[in-house]
Write a protein that holds these residues in place. Structure first.
Motif, short mmCIF file in Angstrom:
data_model
loop_
_atom_site.label_atom_id
_atom_site.label_comp_id
_atom_site.label_asym_id
_atom_site.label_seq_id
_atom_site.Cartn_x
_atom_site.Cartn_y
_atom_site.Cartn_z
N TYR A 85 52.02 -59.27 -29.47
CA TYR A 85 51.19 -59.75 -30.58
C TYR A 85 51.25 -61.27 -30.67
N ASN A 86 52.47 -61.83 -30.64
CA ASN A 86 52.61 -63.28 -30.77
C ASN A 86 52.01 -64.02 -29.59
N GLU A 87 52.12 -63.44 -28.39
CA GLU A 87 51.54 -64.09 -27.21
C GLU A 87 50.03 -64.20 -27.30
N ASN A 88 49.43 -63.28 -28.04
CA ASN A 88 47.97 -63.28 -28.15
C ASN A 88 47.45 -63.93 -29.43
N PHE A 89 48.21 -63.80 -30.53
CA PHE A 89 47.66 -64.21 -31.82
C PHE A 89 48.45 -65.31 -32.51
N ASN A 90 49.61 -65.67 -31.98
CA ASN A 90 50.36 -66.78 -32.58
C ASN A 90 50.36 -67.97 -31.63
N LYS A 91 49.17 -68.37 -31.25
CA LYS A 91 48.97 -69.51 -30.35
C LYS A 91 48.17 -70.58 -31.08
N ARG A 92 48.21 -71.77 -30.52
CA ARG A 92 47.38 -72.85 -31.03
C ARG A 92 46.08 -72.91 -30.23
N PHE A 93 44.97 -73.16 -30.91
CA PHE A 93 43.67 -73.17 -30.25
C PHE A 93 42.93 -74.48 -30.53
N GLU A 94 42.41 -75.06 -29.46
CA GLU A 94 41.64 -76.30 -29.56
C GLU A 94 40.23 -76.05 -29.01
N SER A 95 39.25 -76.62 -29.68
CA SER A 95 37.88 -76.52 -29.19
C SER A 95 37.77 -77.20 -27.82
N TYR A 96 36.92 -76.66 -26.96
CA TYR A 96 36.74 -77.17 -25.60
C TYR A 96 35.91 -78.44 -25.66
N GLU A 97 36.50 -79.54 -25.27
CA GLU A 97 35.89 -80.87 -25.47
C GLU A 97 34.47 -81.00 -24.91
N PRO A 98 34.18 -80.55 -23.68
CA PRO A 98 32.82 -80.74 -23.15
C PRO A 98 31.73 -80.04 -23.97
N LEU A 99 32.10 -79.04 -24.76
CA LEU A 99 31.10 -78.29 -25.53
C LEU A 99 31.13 -78.63 -27.02
N LEU A 100 31.90 -79.65 -27.40
CA LEU A 100 32.00 -80.00 -28.81
C LEU A 100 30.64 -80.38 -29.39
N LEU A 101 30.39 -79.88 -30.59
CA LEU A 101 29.21 -80.31 -31.33
C LEU A 101 29.57 -81.53 -32.17
N SER A 102 28.57 -82.32 -32.51
CA SER A 102 28.79 -83.54 -33.29
C SER A 102 27.82 -83.57 -34.46
N VAL A 103 28.26 -84.18 -35.55
CA VAL A 103 27.38 -84.32 -36.70
C VAL A 103 26.14 -85.13 -36.31
N ASP A 104 26.28 -85.98 -35.29
CA ASP A 104 25.15 -86.79 -34.84
C ASP A 104 24.09 -85.97 -34.12
N ASP A 105 24.43 -84.72 -33.76
CA ASP A 105 23.46 -83.84 -33.12
C ASP A 105 22.41 -83.34 -34.11
N TYR A 106 22.64 -83.58 -35.42
CA TYR A 106 21.78 -83.00 -36.45
C TYR A 106 21.27 -84.10 -37.37
N GLU A 107 19.98 -84.28 -37.36
CA GLU A 107 19.36 -85.36 -38.12
C GLU A 107 19.60 -85.17 -39.63
N GLY A 108 20.10 -86.22 -40.26
CA GLY A 108 20.28 -86.21 -41.71
C GLY A 108 21.53 -85.52 -42.19
N LEU A 109 22.33 -84.94 -41.27
CA LEU A 109 23.52 -84.23 -41.70
C LEU A 109 24.65 -85.21 -41.97
N GLN A 110 25.31 -85.03 -43.10
CA GLN A 110 26.44 -85.87 -43.49
C GLN A 110 27.66 -84.99 -43.72
N ARG A 111 28.85 -85.60 -43.60
CA ARG A 111 30.04 -84.82 -43.91
C ARG A 111 31.15 -85.71 -44.46
N THR A 112 31.96 -85.13 -45.31
CA THR A 112 33.11 -85.80 -45.90
C THR A 112 34.35 -84.99 -45.60
N LYS A 113 35.41 -85.68 -45.16
CA LYS A 113 36.64 -85.01 -44.75
C LYS A 113 37.57 -84.77 -45.94
N TYR A 114 38.20 -83.59 -45.95
CA TYR A 114 39.19 -83.26 -46.96
C TYR A 114 40.40 -82.61 -46.29
#
Length: 360
Positions: free
Chosen positions: A35-64
């Motif tokens: 269970y831990n080997e499959n579900f207690n891992k850290r996961f990072e988004s795959y960099e080459p496929l990352l989406l960006s707020v700049d991909d969407y016209e007029g979209l804004q975001r605020t970090k919390y």
């Protein structure tokens, strides 16, 4: 004489009991390890496929940043178009691909159509703290804390709250209704009823029916770690809430087969007007709400590129080389406009109408 005759029987019985205990402990330890080997891992988004707020016209975001159950800081973003909106949608992401980044197209759609969207990275994902996820009930825990943060922090408008979740997030947005019955509406895509379902579904592919020997120990492990969060199901959430619920599932989903969610809910609530059901023929798990034409075309080209490689890209000694060349290929060949705009607009119009209808 009587005592001497009984003594071997006692020894045998004791040995059998000890053996049984050792087998149980061994099975328990093995189950928790897997269970831990499959579900207690850290996961990072795959960099080459990352989406960006700049991909969407007029979209804004605020970090919390906000705390979850053990004080770990979770990172979330409020997405908007800068205009007054009529509701807040809290988005719960799926399992294994990193945090909420791959759902930015969903956030953009709802932000462009009248909603603030609060999307966050769950424990052990992308920008949030945590050496690992911990376990599947952690998704419900983090969502519980995220909703409370939106309601209590004073950083957000006092607007009705709706939820959107996919896969792990689909299970989470339904189960969390037990703790937040004030939520107005929920859309669950490709989700499952209980935390154990995903372990069972994936485990059957590897161990067949042998997985059922592990399930009692995994259930106990989750309960010891998460208490009532672990035993609480989507059906429990439905019973504790009056929220409107839409269930969406694909018939070709081999990650979360349809009987773990949609079919289970339909048996109980198929005739209930509070529930809406969308059964999508031939839709699979990861792109259930996408038009997959571009993905299919890109995957075809990628497969053709693999055939041109003059080395075994699956060999361990070539892992570093292949990882770099794969990333380079994606950076050079991915059409970012098409990649970031694949939503099935007709389906999302249905989603939007559902939310709008149940805001009050």
């Amino acid at each position: 004489m009587t005592k001497k005759k009984r003594q071997p029987k006692k020894i045998i019985l004791t040995a059998v009991c000890i053996l049984a205990v050792l087998l149980i402990i061994g099975d328990w330890a093995l189950s928790v390890t897997i269970y831990n080997e499959n579900f207690n891992k850290r996961f990072e988004s795959y960099e080459p496929l990352l989406l960006s707020v700049d991909d969407y016209e007029g979209l804004q975001r605020t970090k919390y940043e906000f705390p979850s159950d053990k004080g770990q800081k979770l990172t979330g973003y409020l997405y908007s178009t800068g205009e007054d909106q009529r509701g807040i949608l809290v988005l719960a992401h799926g399992f294994g691909g990193g945090g909420h980044n791959s759902y930015m197209d969903c956030a953009n759609y709802f932000a462009q159509h009248g909603y603030y969207v609060f999307a966050y990275d769950a424990t052990g994902n992308d920008e949030s703290e945590g050496k690992g996820v911990g376990g599947l009930p952690q998704g419900v825990v983090d969502l519980d804390y995220a909703i409370s943060f939106v309601e209590q922090s004073g950083n957000f408008a006092d607007l009705p709250i709706v939820l959107f979740g996919h896969s792990w997030g689909g299970y989470s947005v339904c189960s969390v209704l037990t703790y937040h019955p004030e939520v107005k509406a929920v859309i669950e895509c490709s989700g499952f009823n209980s935390s154990i379902d995903l372990f069972e579904s994936e485990g059957k592919k590897q161990a067949g029916n042998g997985i059922y020997l592990m399930l009692p120990f995994v259930k106990l492990h989750e309960w010891l770690k998460y208490g009532s969060y672990a035993s609480n199901t989507a059906l429990d959430g439905f019973a504790a809430s009056n929220a409107a619920v839409m269930i969406v599932h694909g018939t070709d989903d081999d990650v979360v087969p349809i009987h773990y969610g949609y079919d289970t809910y339909y048996i109980k609530y198929g005739d209930d007007p509070r529930f809406s059901f969308l059964r999508l023929d031939r839709a699979e798990h990861n792109h259930i709400y996408h038009d997959t034409a571009y993905v299919d075309a890109f995957n075809t080209s990628f497969s053709q590129w693999l055939e041109t490689l003059d080395y075994d890209y699956q060999a361990a000694e070539n892992k570093a080389q292949f990882t770099k060349e794969k990333a380079d290929y994606i950076h050079e060949n991915l059409d970012r406009d098409q990649w970031s705009h694949m939503l099935n607009d007709e389906l999302f119009e249905t989603f939007l109408e559902f939310y709008d209808t149940h805001l009050h």
